[in-house]
Design a protein around this motif. Structure first.
Motif, PDB file in Angstrom:
ATOM      1  N   PRO A  30      12.690   1.848 -12.496  1.00  0.00           N
ATOM      2  CA  PRO A  30      11.387   1.897 -11.808  1.00  0.00           C
ATOM      3  C   PRO A  30      11.499   1.622 -10.317  1.00  0.00           C
ATOM      4  O   PRO A  30      10.770   2.206  -9.511  1.00  0.00           O
ATOM      5  N   ARG A  31      12.439   0.758  -9.934  1.00  0.00           N
ATOM      6  CA  ARG A  31      12.653   0.484  -8.505  1.00  0.00           C
ATOM      7  C   ARG A  31      13.242   1.714  -7.807  1.00  0.00           C
ATOM      8  O   ARG A  31      12.826   2.077  -6.698  1.00  0.00           O
ATOM      9  N   ALA A  32      14.233   2.324  -8.446  1.00  0.00           N
ATOM     10  CA  ALA A  32      14.844   3.523  -7.863  1.00  0.00           C
ATOM     11  C   ALA A  32      13.808   4.630  -7.707  1.00  0.00           C
ATOM     12  O   ALA A  32      13.770   5.324  -6.676  1.00  0.00           O
ATOM     13  N   ALA A  33      12.956   4.797  -8.709  1.00  0.00           N
ATOM     14  CA  ALA A  33      11.909   5.815  -8.639  1.00  0.00           C
ATOM     15  C   ALA A  33      10.938   5.524  -7.506  1.00  0.00           C
ATOM     16  O   ALA A  33      10.491   6.429  -6.787  1.00  0.00           O
ATOM     17  N   LEU A  34      10.641   4.238  -7.316  1.00  0.00           N
ATOM     18  CA  LEU A  34       9.710   3.840  -6.253  1.00  0.00           C
ATOM     19  C   LEU A  34      10.285   4.167  -4.869  1.00  0.00           C
ATOM     20  O   LEU A  34       9.591   4.710  -4.002  1.00  0.00           O
ATOM     21  N   VAL A  35      11.555   3.848  -4.654  1.00  0.00           N
ATOM     22  CA  VAL A  35      12.184   4.119  -3.359  1.00  0.00           C
ATOM     23  C   VAL A  35      12.248   5.618  -3.095  1.00  0.00           C
ATOM     24  O   VAL A  35      11.909   6.096  -2.002  1.00  0.00           O
ATOM     25  N   ALA A  84      -1.997  11.853  -8.098  1.00  0.00           N
ATOM     26  CA  ALA A  84      -0.847  11.701  -8.996  1.00  0.00           C
ATOM     27  C   ALA A  84       0.203  10.809  -8.355  1.00  0.00           C
ATOM     28  O   ALA A  84       0.850   9.993  -9.037  1.00  0.00           O
ATOM     29  N   GLU A  85       0.359  10.921  -7.039  1.00  0.00           N
ATOM     30  CA  GLU A  85       1.345  10.097  -6.335  1.00  0.00           C
ATOM     31  C   GLU A  85       0.952   8.623  -6.372  1.00  0.00           C
ATOM     32  O   GLU A  85       1.793   7.747  -6.598  1.00  0.00           O
ATOM     33  N   LYS A  86      -0.324   8.342  -6.183  1.00  0.00           N
ATOM     34  CA  LYS A  86      -0.792   6.958  -6.241  1.00  0.00           C
ATOM     35  C   LYS A  86      -0.644   6.390  -7.651  1.00  0.00           C
ATOM     36  O   LYS A  86      -0.254   5.234  -7.832  1.00  0.00           O
ATOM     37  N   ARG A  87      -0.966   7.211  -8.630  1.00  0.00           N
ATOM     38  CA  ARG A  87      -0.800   6.772 -10.023  1.00  0.00           C
ATOM     39  C   ARG A  87       0.654   6.462 -10.310  1.00  0.00           C
ATOM     40  O   ARG A  87       0.979   5.489 -10.987  1.00  0.00           O
ATOM     41  N   PHE A  88       1.546   7.290  -9.787  1.00  0.00           N
ATOM     42  CA  PHE A  88       2.988   7.099  -9.993  1.00  0.00           C
ATOM     43  C   PHE A  88       3.455   5.774  -9.396  1.00  0.00           C
ATOM     44  O   PHE A  88       4.183   5.005 -10.020  1.00  0.00           O
ATOM     45  N   VAL A  89       3.038   5.500  -8.159  1.00  0.00           N
ATOM     46  CA  VAL A  89       3.427   4.256  -7.497  1.00  0.00           C
ATOM     47  C   VAL A  89       2.911   3.048  -8.267  1.00  0.00           C
ATOM     48  O   VAL A  89       3.629   2.065  -8.475  1.00  0.00           O
ATOM     49  N   GLU A  90       1.671   3.112  -8.712  1.00  0.00           N
ATOM     50  CA  GLU A  90       1.089   1.998  -9.482  1.00  0.00           C
ATOM     51  C   GLU A  90       1.855   1.772 -10.790  1.00  0.00           C
ATOM     52  O   GLU A  90       2.111   0.622 -11.176  1.00  0.00           O
ATOM     53  N   PHE A  91       2.234   2.865 -11.440  1.00  0.00           N
ATOM     54  CA  PHE A  91       2.985   2.740 -12.697  1.00  0.00           C
ATOM     55  C   PHE A  91       4.347   2.103 -12.442  1.00  0.00           C
ATOM     56  O   PHE A  91       4.787   1.234 -13.197  1.00  0.00           O
ATOM     57  N   CYS A  92       5.023   2.528 -11.376  1.00  0.00           N
ATOM     58  CA  CYS A  92       6.326   1.939 -11.033  1.00  0.00           C
ATOM     59  C   CYS A  92       6.192   0.437 -10.799  1.00  0.00           C
ATOM     60  O   CYS A  92       7.004  -0.366 -11.291  1.00  0.00           O
ATOM     61  N   GLN A  93       5.166   0.054 -10.066  1.00  0.00           N
ATOM     62  CA  GLN A  93       4.967  -1.363  -9.760  1.00  0.00           C
ATOM     63  C   GLN A  93       4.661  -2.170 -11.018  1.00  0.00           C
ATOM     64  O   GLN A  93       5.118  -3.311 -11.167  1.00  0.00           O
ATOM     65  N   GLN A  94       3.916  -1.578 -11.933  1.00  0.00           N
ATOM     66  CA  GLN A  94       3.631  -2.249 -13.207  1.00  0.00           C
ATOM     67  C   GLN A  94       4.918  -2.470 -14.000  1.00  0.00           C
ATOM     68  O   GLN A  94       5.139  -3.542 -14.574  1.00  0.00           O
ATOM     69  N   CYS A  95       5.788  -1.440 -14.019  1.00  0.00           N
ATOM     70  CA  CYS A  95       7.055  -1.552 -14.752  1.00  0.00           C
ATOM     71  C   CYS A  95       7.974  -2.588 -14.110  1.00  0.00           C
ATOM     72  O   CYS A  95       8.658  -3.335 -14.811  1.00  0.00           O
ATOM     73  N   ILE A  96       7.975  -2.655 -12.797  1.00  0.00           N
ATOM     74  CA  ILE A  96       8.805  -3.638 -12.089  1.00  0.00           C
ATOM     75  C   ILE A  96       8.334  -5.046 -12.434  1.00  0.00           C
ATOM     76  O   ILE A  96       9.149  -5.954 -12.685  1.00  0.00           O
ATOM     77  N   ALA A  97       7.024  -5.229 -12.467  1.00  0.00           N
ATOM     78  CA  ALA A  97       6.469  -6.551 -12.786  1.00  0.00           C
ATOM     79  C   ALA A  97       6.784  -6.961 -14.223  1.00  0.00           C
ATOM     80  O   ALA A  97       7.038  -8.139 -14.502  1.00  0.00           O
ATOM     81  N   ALA A  98       6.804  -5.967 -15.120  1.00  0.00           N
ATOM     82  CA  ALA A  98       7.046  -6.267 -16.535  1.00  0.00           C
ATOM     83  C   ALA A  98       8.523  -6.365 -16.880  1.00  0.00           C
ATOM     84  O   ALA A  98       8.901  -7.012 -17.864  1.00  0.00           O
ATOM     85  N   HIS A  99       9.367  -5.718 -16.071  1.00  0.00           N
ATOM     86  CA  HIS A  99      10.813  -5.686 -16.352  1.00  0.00           C
ATOM     87  C   HIS A  99      11.540  -6.079 -15.064  1.00  0.00           C
ATOM     88  O   HIS A  99      11.927  -5.214 -14.259  1.00  0.00           O
ATOM     89  N   LEU A 100      11.739  -7.357 -14.903  1.00  0.00           N
ATOM     90  CA  LEU A 100      12.158  -7.908 -13.611  1.00  0.00           C
ATOM     91  C   LEU A 100      13.520  -7.416 -13.141  1.00  0.00           C
ATOM     92  O   LEU A 100      13.788  -7.386 -11.943  1.00  0.00           O
ATOM     93  N   ARG A 101      14.408  -7.027 -14.060  1.00  0.00           N
ATOM     94  CA  ARG A 101      15.756  -6.629 -13.656  1.00  0.00           C
ATOM     95  C   ARG A 101      16.045  -5.152 -13.947  1.00  0.00           C
ATOM     96  O   ARG A 101      17.207  -4.727 -13.952  1.00  0.00           O
TER      97      ARG A 101
END
Length: 312
Positions: free
Chosen positions: A255-260, A234-251
């Motif tokens: 998703p960045r806060a959640a990743l940190v 679940a943790e790996k899935r979460f990180v991948e989802f955050c990274q996908q959102c960051i790539a799709a929504h640059l600003r």
């Protein structure tokens, strides 16, 4: 509106002398401009409380005093003491109507919600409470006191599954309502979620994030559910989802806060979930620019990540 009649002139109050407010000095520099009705009512109220009189007339004056100042918790406590002493089921029944009227007029007054809870426990009658909560939340879906009362009520009735269905509907209406997400977490925690149940909750939060990536509430809920899962998958899935959102929504900040926060949390548990230290630190710097109000906090996180990596 009828003209106010002093308590001293009312039938049955001839033996009561008013007790004036003692401000501790002969004269106040700046006195509070009480209305004549409030001052008169409270003067007689003080006498009744000094006597500790538990009677129907004491009940009568507490009602009028509370109408003038519903936030006075001392008055509610005195009224509770009177009702308990009189021990009249008809009076308790009338009290349900009274408190419903007060909640309708003063929905943000925690004193009346607290008193209502006592009334329900004293009578062991919960038949009206779900409807009462529904109405209060329908009127104001972010009323903290109504949601707090609802937590007590759901726990008392143990209607966890039914409440989850209610919350599903509330999210469909407004997925920005943080009160609903908080209540959902409260319910899920008490259900003692199994792995498949947590996966369902993760799916729900992802679904609402995809509706609007800048909605912080489902991000917080997703983070909580991942922690509840205690699963590296679940943790790996979460990180991948955050990274996908960051790539799709640059600003986008969330998703960045959640990743940190995830990185810091997973690091404490000894799990990296596929997230490199360099990337986590880089995201902190991005946040210091995208989220200037919390710039110093993100720079602190950057230093912490760097410091932790050197200590490994």
């Amino acid at each position: 509106m009828s003209e106010y009649q002093s308590w001293g002139k009312r039938k049955g109050w001839e033996d009561v002398e008013p007790t004036r407010q003692d401000d501790g000095v002969d004269s106040c520099v700046v006195s509070i401009p009480y209305s004549a009705e409030f001052e008169d009512t409270m003067n007689y109220m003080r006498t009744m409380m000094k006597r500790d009189e538990h009677s129907l007339r004491a009940l009568e004056i507490t009602r009028e005093a509370i109408e003038l100042c519903p936030g006075n918790y001392t008055l509610w406590c005195y009224r509770r003491s009177i009702l308990s002493s009189l021990s009249d089921s008809a009076l308790f029944l009338e009290e349900f109507s009274l408190t419903e009227a007060f909640i309708e007029d003063h929905p943000k007054c925690y004193q009346v919600w607290s008193y209502r809870q006592w009334l329900v426990e004293a009578t062991d009658d919960l038949s009206r409470e779900v409807k009462l909560c529904d109405a209060a939340i329908e009127s104001d879906s972010k009323n903290y006191h109504a949601w707090s009362y609802r937590q007590w009520l759901v726990t008392r009735l143990r209607i966890w599954r039914e409440e989850l269905e209610y919350l599903d509907e509330m999210l469909r209406r407004d997925h920005w309502n943080n009160s609903v997400w908080n209540m959902r977490y409260f319910v899920v925690k008490h259900l003692g979620p199994a792995a498949d149940f947590v996966e369902r909750e993760i799916d729900i939060s992802v679904q609402y994030i995809q509706k609007d990536v800048d909605n912080e509430s489902p991000w917080n809920y997703l983070n909580a559910m991942v922690r509840e899962s205690d699963s590296e998958g679940a943790e790996k899935r979460f990180v991948e989802f955050c990274q996908q959102c960051i790539a799709a929504h640059l600003r986008s900040v969330h998703p960045r806060a959640a990743l940190v926060r995830a990185y810091l949390c997973f690091a404490r548990s000894g799990v990296r979930a596929g997230l490199e230290e360099a990337r986590a630190a880089e995201v902190c710097l991005e946040l210091s620019e995208l989220d200037p109000i919390r710039r110093k906090y993100w720079l602190f996180c950057h230093r912490k990540i760097k410091s932790d990596s050197r200590s490994l």
